[in-house]
Scaffold this active site. Sequence first.
Site, mmCIF file in Angstrom:
data_model
loop_
_atom_site.group_PDB
_atom_site.id
_atom_site.type_symbol
_atom_site.label_atom_id
_atom_site.label_comp_id
_atom_site.label_asym_id
_atom_site.label_seq_id
_atom_site.Cartn_x
_atom_site.Cartn_y
_atom_site.Cartn_z
ATOM 1 N N THR A 35 0.746 -1.232 -0.270
ATOM 2 C CA THR A 35 -0.021 -0.109 -0.386
ATOM 3 C C THR A 35 1.206 1.043 0.498
ATOM 4 O O THR A 35 0.579 2.288 -0.891
ATOM 5 C CB THR A 35 -0.852 -0.418 1.415
ATOM 6 N N ASP A 212 -5.894 -2.601 -7.917
ATOM 7 C CA ASP A 212 -4.789 -3.317 -6.179
ATOM 8 C C ASP A 212 -5.239 -4.418 -5.974
ATOM 9 O O ASP A 212 -6.327 -4.966 -7.136
ATOM 10 C CB ASP A 212 -4.897 -2.771 -4.989
ATOM 11 N N GLU A 213 -4.299 -5.040 -5.554
ATOM 12 C CA GLU A 213 -5.472 -6.727 -5.367
ATOM 13 C C GLU A 213 -5.791 -7.775 -6.495
ATOM 14 O O GLU A 213 -6.673 -8.004 -6.493
ATOM 15 C CB GLU A 213 -6.610 -7.131 -4.434
ATOM 16 N N GLN A 243 -1.653 -15.597 -2.704
ATOM 17 C CA GLN A 243 -3.214 -14.983 -1.771
ATOM 18 C C GLN A 243 -3.885 -14.503 -2.559
ATOM 19 O O GLN A 243 -5.220 -14.073 -1.554
ATOM 20 C CB GLN A 243 -2.652 -13.241 -0.752
#
Length: 672
Positions: A35, A212-213, A243
Amino acid sequence: MKINISASLNREQALAASTIEGPVLIIAGAGSGKTRMIVYRIAHMLQSNIPQQSILALTFTNKAAAEMASRVRMLTGDPLVDLTTCTFHAFGMKVLKKHCDLLGYKHNFTIYDSADRASLLREVMLEEDLDPLAYDIDGMLNLFSLIKTGRGNWPEESSKIARRLYDDYKEHMRLYNAVDFDDLLTMPLALFHNYPQVLEEYRSQYSHIMVDEFQDTSLEQYSIVHLLAEKSRNICVVGDDDQSIYSWRGANFRNIELFESDFPERIEVKLERNYRSTGTILKAANELIVNNTQRKKKSLWTESDSGGRIVMMHPQDEEEEIESIIQQMRRISFERQIGWDHFGILVRTNHLIPPIENALMLESIPTAVSGGQSFYERKEVKDTIAYLRVLANPDDDIALLRIINTPRRKIGRATLQVLRNVSESHHCSLYSAIGIIIAHNSPIQFTRKEPLENFYQLIDTYRQALFSAGRKKSHVMKTLMEDIGYKYHIAVEHPGNDQAVLWRYKSVETFLRLFSRWEREEDNAGASIYDYLQRLSLVSRDRGEEDTTEKKVALMTMHASKGLEFDTVFLGGIEDHIVPHARTLQENPETLEEERRLFYVAITRARRLLFISSCKQRKRNKEIVPSIPSRFLSEIPTDLFKEPAQNRELQKDETIAAFEALRKRLAQKETS
């Protein structure tokens, strides 16, 4: 404020943050400062004269999006009112609000949540003379979602009834001017594919895109960003295939492979330095995840010390497991003088949470549960929102059906059936059907008009008041809830329980305060009631976003723990039928690697101390059966584990020292 990337970030982070032209793939390991890197990257783009309105940063929760925007503003010192940091669904809503008319929708559309969808499907079934109790509503809605998003096909055994219900369901959604969360992705895609001018509009606006992610994106979400970035090629995706744990809701970690194929000129950066966990915890995580074959090669490392070994507990059963966890938490809290918010208890499934929560409550240990009922799911809040939805859009049949007899107005099943008949024969909403029935010269012969007349007049009166209230709409809603006697309605449903009545009505008052706060904010000066309702639909979808100042133990599923970290983590129920989950393996053995990724995520939530518990026996289906430690534990070197320290009586000097430390800490709090 001029930022210095090389002085603020490590070498790999600085490379990722400074590469702002062309496609970039960033593989960010757990705890690698992802982040922070993203915030510096956006700030660097802004200071490289890329207009803020040209940047689109997408993530997965409203909370994460707000935090990202806040940290960029703090770093740059600029208000950045035109910077777009939002979720995929919020972006989809933004596109629909502007162009939904091209798809036959009005701009004040309603967003249906899971409960609304279930109510609508039941209504469709009743219209088809089908008994909703004879069908698996949730299963059918899940099938509808798979069909709509292209992630599944009609099963061979699927009857014509299911297909007809699906068509009727979609038609009702259109007639009610409503969309669901799948639509917030599929409809913008339809606009981009069928209306080139719409796609070109957003391509022209957003020259630089960040995701993101990325490992959690679905094929629909990837298609959106791929279409937007196909011409400019300025796209940066950040994720970690280790993840990826959300395949059950459409996430596809193979999107990383698609990105590599669609953007072959990409630059790839790996962030492997971990700033969170001890060396022992990282070694356990690395040794575990290396057993997955479908992953990019990487290994987390840290400059911090190795820390203590992982504590392996073998309680007799789940009761002893909970007792052991509580004992260890109390000991650590006392010895290290830390609050309850430093502890996280993670389990594989929701059904393991209630007994732990009950035990913590009995021990007076404050607990925050992720997976329990959220504020916006409380009945009283949903009723209040339903009234607001009907005032904003009287043609919202789902919301109207929720409130038409709440509180009770003597509008029973027979009256509702008449309303449905009139609605179908006149091709109108239920509210319009009421207007037809109560009209002075109505052709409809119906003797019980008075309750309908009163309800129609109530909605009409407060609808006019709402739209003329300016920035005092919350006051109109407060008056409405008092006028209908909603507090008395709660009292009737909970006779003799004054405490429950006060607590439940407090939820209504809290909602009204939040509404009032929203309309007083300067950024919302020109916002409409439709903006607020659409915001509510998105915010209520995120779980665990209510702020609290009380220090609490975090109790949650491993899935819910993603993105969080705790000083001390307890992993409960690490047994072979739970981790990996037996049902998951039975239905699809290929998901073993995802189960391993989930355990990897759980391990890497711990900063300093990690406890893993595996019971010798556990109650299953009312029977006590032996349990086997998870197969994943055998993949971690045994020298990383140790047995828990036995509870012992503190020596006198240890007790005095501990209490003296506690006294000093309390004294510091009083003077601070």
